[in-house]
Enzyme design. Structure first.
Site, PDB file in Angstrom:
ATOM      1  CB  CYS A  31      31.163  31.205  10.555  1.00 36.11           C
ATOM      2  SG  CYS A  31      31.644  29.500  10.841  1.00 36.11           S
TER       3      CYS A  31
ATOM      4  CB  ALA B  99      32.120  37.705   6.819  1.00 36.30           C
ATOM      5  N   PRO B 100      29.313  39.061   7.916  1.00 34.09           N
ATOM      6  CG  PRO B 100      27.550  40.551   7.502  1.00 34.09           C
ATOM      7  CD  PRO B 100      27.850  39.082   7.628  1.00 34.09           C
ATOM      8  N   GLY B 101      29.958  40.393  10.295  1.00 31.86           N
ATOM      9  CA  GLY B 101      30.447  40.943  11.554  1.00 31.86           C
ATOM     10  C   GLY B 101      29.384  41.255  12.597  1.00 31.86           C
ATOM     11  N   GLY B 102      28.142  40.856  12.341  1.00 34.65           N
ATOM     12  CA  GLY B 102      27.070  41.160  13.304  1.00 34.65           C
ATOM     13  C   GLY B 102      27.399  40.653  14.698  1.00 34.65           C
ATOM     14  CE  LYS B 103      24.590  35.337  15.155  1.00 36.40           C
ATOM     15  NZ  LYS B 103      24.466  35.665  13.712  1.00 36.40           N
TER      16      LYS B 103
ATOM     17  CD  GLU C 167      33.611  34.596   5.883  1.00 41.30           C
ATOM     18  OE1 GLU C 167      32.821  34.529   6.850  1.00 41.30           O
ATOM     19  OE2 GLU C 167      33.550  33.829   4.906  1.00 41.30           O
TER      20      GLU C 167
ATOM     21  CG  ASP D  76      39.951  25.428   5.858  1.00 43.62           C
ATOM     22  OD1 ASP D  76      39.232  25.585   4.876  1.00 43.62           O
ATOM     23  OD2 ASP D  76      39.963  24.407   6.582  1.00 43.62           O
TER      24      ASP D  76
ATOM     25  CB  CYS E 236      19.566  31.901  10.476  1.00 41.79           C
ATOM     26  SG  CYS E 236      20.444  31.786   8.926  1.00 41.79           S
TER      27      CYS E 236
END
Ligand code: SAM
Length: 457
Positions: free
Chosen positions: A103, A105-109, A127, A154, A224
C-alpha cells in the site's frame, strides 16, 4: 480540536492518565520533518529524528513546491513516526531480498525502503488506485533507485506469486486517528463503523497477500491509528490465523516509543505527546514455515540471445553499465540490474507495471530523446551530457515547463542541474531550448515566492 464523542469514549480508557497529555499534544502544531536521500548526497544540519539517521525536523514548513531540490528527489517530506520502519529493516533484513510495499502511495515508506536495500535487492511498490499509482511512480522516479518496479494491482492478484517476496510491508489504509492533528478530514470521516470496516478490510488485504510471502519471510504491519481493532487485534489475528511470530524491534528508551496495549504483542506505538511525530502503530512478524510453498522462481524467459542491442553510446548514459541489462519496451529503452531482470520478467508477465528500473529514453528519427527517469537516476552518468547549472528562477521556470533560453550552450540535449544536482533535460535548438520536463509533473502554482526557497541551507 473537536474530537468525536465515540472516539473519546473508546480511546480515553486506553491512554488512562496520559489522555490529557494526548489532547494537549493534538492542539499543538504538527512537526515538519524530511528524510534525506542517501544516494543524492546532499546534507543538512538540524535536529535529527532519533530513530532515523537521515530524518530531520525543520523549524518551520517551507514551500517545498518551490525548492528545486525537492523535485530532484534530494529529500522526501515525511512524518517522523513513519520513518521508524527503517529500524526493523536494519535489524532483520538480509542482503539481496525481494521486498513488496503493498500500500505504497504516495511513496514515503517506499523511498525509505529503497534507501536501505542493497543494489541486488528488488523493491516492488504497489498502489491499488491508479491515480495514486502515478504519483507513487513519480516519487519513486525522483528518488532515482534503479531496482524499483511500481505496480498497480489488487492484493489478491499479487498474492498469486506464491512465496515470491522475502519482505512485505502492509502500511494499511486505516481509520486515520493518528492523523487528526495533521488532517481535519480524518476527524470528519471517523466513526466507529468506519474503524470496524477498516479492520475487516485490513484482514482481507493481509489474507490476500499472505501467500506471496516466503516461509520465514517478514511482514511489516503499520497503521496511523490508535484503536485496538486495527492494531493489536489484527496482529493477534495474523499470528493465530495466518501463522506468524511477532518479533521485537530494538528501541532506545529516550525515544519515547510506547509498548503495545497487549502484553503478548511486542509492537511499537507512537503518541504525539511522547514522540515528536504523529500517531503510528508498527509490528513486525515472521511467517511460519509452510509445506509446499513455491520459492524457486526460475528464469521465466531469457531473451538475451535474440534481443536487439542498444548502441553502446547510449549505454554510457548510466554508471556501472556492465551491471545492467538494457531492453526495449514499448517505444522506450530501459535498464535494470542484470541480477534482478528475471524477476522483472516474472512481474511483467502477471502484473500491471506502471514503471520499472531506469527508463533511458526513446528513438525518434535520428534522435535518442533522454527520459526524465534517466535525469533523476542515481546511476546517471552526468559526464555523458553537456550540463547547464540553473539559478533558482530558471529552475522554477523549467519546473513550470516554460521554454528557456540558454546562453552560450551548444545545440542538442542538455542536462539541466541546480546546485549541480540533475533536474531534467532540454533540447537546445539555438534561439530557445525545448523543455522536456514531464507535463504532468510541472509546478502548476503561479504564486512564486519573491525569494529563493532553500530547505537544505
Ligand atoms: N505507505 C504510504 C506512504 O508511506 O506514503 C501510505 C499508504 S496509505 C496509509 C494506504 C494506501 O492503501 C493508500 O494509498 C490507499 O490507496 C491504499 N489502499 C486502499 N485500499 C486498498 C486495498 N483494498 N488494498 C490495498 N491498498 C489499498
Amino acid at each position: 480540536m473537536n474530537l468525536p464523542d465515540d472516539f473519546i469514549i473508546r480511546t480515553k480508557p486506553l491512554l488512562r492518565e496520559e489522555w490529557d497529555d494526548l489532547i494537549a499534544a493534538l492542539s499543538s502544531d504538527s512537526p515538519t520533518s524530511i528524510r534525506l536521500s542517501r544516494m543524492k548526497g546532499i546534507g543538512i544540519s538540524g535536529v535529527k529524528v532519533p530513530w532515523c539517521d537521515t530524518g530531520y525536523y525543520l523549524g518551520k514548513r517551507p514551500q517545498f513546491t518551490f525548492d528545486p531540490l525537492f523535485h530532484a528527489g534530494c529529500y522526501y517530506v515525511q512524518e517522523a513516526s513513519s520513518m521508524f520502519i527503517g529500524q526493523a529493516l536494519k535489524q532483520y533484513a538480509e542482503d539481496d531480498v525481494k521486498v513488496l510495499d503493498l500500500c505504497a502511495a504516495p511513496g514515503g515508506k517506499s523511498t525509505l525502503i529503497a534507501d536501505l536495500l542493497n543494489k541486488d535487492s528488488l523493491l516492488v511498490s504497489n498502489e491499488v488506485i491508479r491515480s495514486r499509482a502515478n504519483v507513487l511512480s513519480e516519487n519513486m522516479t525522483k528518488w532515482g533507485n534503479p531496482n524499483v518496479v511500481v505496480i498497480n494491482n489488487d492484493p489478491a492478484q499479487i498474492g498469486k506469486l506464491k512465496g515470491f517476496f522475502d519482505i512485505i510491508l502492509v502500511d494499511a489504509p486505516c481509520s486515520g486517528e493518528g492523523m487528526f492533528r495533521k488532517d481535519e478530514g480524518a476527524i470528519s470521516e471517523w466513526s466507529v463503523d468506519n474503524a470496524r470496516l477498516c479492520k475487516e478490510r485490513q484482514q482481507r488485504i493481509l489474507a490476500d497477500i499472505w501467500p506471496a510471502l516466503k516461509p520465514d519471510g517478514l511482514l511489516l504491519y503499520s497503521t496511523c491509528t490508535y484503536n485496538l481493532e486495527e492494531n493489536e487485534e489484527n496482529v493477534q489475528w495474523i499470528r493465530d490465523e495466518l501463522g506468524a511470530e511477532v518479533l521485537p524491534v530494538d528501541i532506545q528508551e529516550e525515544w519515547g516509543i510506547s509498548p503495545s496495549f497487549a502484553e503478548d504483542i511486542p509492537a511499537c506505538r507512537f503518541f504525539p505527546h511522547k514522540t515528536k511525530g504523529e500517531g503510528f502503530f508498527f509490528a513486525l512478524l515472521r511467517k511460519q514455515q509452510e509445506e509446499g510453498v513455491r520459492t524457486d522462481f526460475r528464469r521465466k524467459r531469457n531473451e538475451k540471445k535474440n534481443r536487439v542491442e542498444l548502441p553502446d553510446q547510449y549505454k554510457d548514459y548510466i554508471l556501472d553499465k556492465e551491471q545492467f541489462v538494457f531492453y526495449p519496451k514499448g517505444d522506450s529503452w530501459y535498464a535494470f540490474t542484470e541480477e534482478l531482470y528475471n524477476d522483472v520478467c516474472i512481474l511483467n508477465s502477471s502484473l500491471n507495471i506502471v514503471s520499472e528500473g531506469i527508463c533511458l529514453g526513446e528513438f525518434k528519427g535520428k534522435d535518442f530523446i533522454p527520459a526524465q527517469s534517466l535525469a533523476l537516476s542515481n546511476y546517471l552518468n552526468v559526464k555523458a551530457f553537456e550540463t547547464y547549472d540553473m539559478d533558482w528562477k530558471t529552475a522554477i521556470s523549467y519546473l513550470r515547463k516554460e521554454a528557456l533560453i540558454l546562453q552560450d550552450m551548444p545545440k542538442g540535449y542538455i542536462l539541466l542541474t541546480y546546485k549541480n544536482v540533475p533536474i531534467g533535460f532540454v533540447k537546445n535548438i539555438g534561439n530557445r531550448a525545448n523543455n522536456l520536463y514531464p507535463q504532468e509533473w510541472r509546478i502548476r502554482s503561479a504564486n512564486i515566492p519573491e525569494s529563493e526557497v532553500n530547505v537544505m541551507d
